[in-house]
Every structure is written in C-alpha cells, then in structure tokens.
Design a protein around this motif. Sequence first.
Motif: not given
Length: 254
Positions: A22-30, A34-37, A41-43
């Motif tokens: 979540a930290e990574r995707h929120f940082a990169l994509h806002g 960033t959907p929870l799905s 998947n990333a986790a």
Amino acid sequence: MARAKAASSKKIDARLALILAAERHFALHGFEGTPLSVIHNAAGQKNASATHYHFGSRNGLIEAILEYRMAPLNERRAERMVELDGLSGTHDLRSLMVAWIMPLAEELQYRPEGNHYLRFLDRLRRGPSKPFAERIMSLQSEYRHLLDLIDQQLSHVPPRIRQSRLGIAAEQIVSALAALEADLPTSGPDHPYPALAINSLIDYITGGLGAGCHPETEALALHPSQIDFHFRISNETHEDSGSQNAAATGMDRS
C-alpha cells in the motif's frame, strides 16, 4: 502450539506485506488511483477482503502505514532531543532543524523493498489527511518539545508570521525529501546517500525561519482577512499554543 505460532506468523507477514504494498502504490499512484485489489495482488493476498480483515478499512490501512514508519521515526527524534538537552542547555536554530529534518531524511537510506514513505507522506498531506490528524499527533510526541524550543529561537518573529513560516517549512521539508526519494537510484545498498542535498535543505530552512521580517509583511500580518500559509493537519487542542500546530506536519506532515 507450533501450528498456532505458524498461523500467527503468517498473519503478521500478510499484514506487513499489505502495509508495504500500500505504501508503494499510494506513493507512486496516489490514493484515488490505487484500488485495494491492486494492493492485494501486489501483497500476494488472494482474499478480496484482506484489507478489511487486517485493518478494518482503507483508512485503517493508511493509519497502519503511519504507525509502522512514524513510531521508529519518533524514537530517532527522541534520541536526538536527548542529545540536544544534554548539551549546554541552549539550542541554536540549526541544531533544532537537524533534529526536525534528519529523522525524516534517514528514510532515504537503502531498503531492499524500495523507499516510498516520503512520497506517501507527500501525497497524504495534499490529500485525505484530516482523518489521521489525531493519530499523527500521538505518533509524533517529540514535536511538542522540539517546537517549544524552536519557538524560543524565533521570539523575534511575530507569532502569525512564525506560524506561517513553520507551515512553509513543513511543506518544503516533505516536498524536498520526497523529490530526493524519487531520484534515488535503485542499484542496491551501495547507492549514494544525498548528504549534501540534505544539509543544504537544513541550511535553507534554518535561514528562512530565522530571517528578519519586512515591514510590509509585518503590516499585512495584522489583518486577519489576509490569506496565509497554514498547517493542513492540525489538532484543535493545540491551536492556541504557538507552534505546536506543526506537530502533525513535519510528519513532518516531520
């Protein structure tokens, strides 16, 4: 017993994987992008309700990221404050800026999973920050002492202008460090630490906070209707207490 321990360890691993993803995707994509799905998947979590199971909600996941990073950051700042307090008892402004900025700047040190926290913070302070203000305040307890000391060093600056400058400083610190984080090479643990850039930032913020006030600025500060810089995250219980509103920013928003 062994089976229960294994299950508990697996649960902790899943929780941490979600926090880091979540930290990574929120940082990169806002946050909106960033959907929870995508996070699941990333986790490596196949359960579509993984976030709600581990954190209760999307906001609970964001708060978990803050807790994961801010708690050790606050401890590092506490160590610096102990060192400062153990000196002569007087604190120059630059030393206080080091105590404010360096614990955040240490987030630029190499991490195998990559560095994303500063950009996450930068996104958060511009976005959905209000629901987390109280928790951020509690996670940054060392700010209260630090900002009291900064206040003492800025006694020559009128209170409203002092607040404005602290707001500007908090914005610039996080934005500048987030930009440095984005430019970090991904070559491995031997990547260079941007010591010169960080020290330049410390000098810049120190100079800006302590500078004299132009008469026109002082005159404008007397009019409540004038639009000014402000802290995006505040705590109403500290609004009448000088610079303590900054405690949730230098999240530094320190």
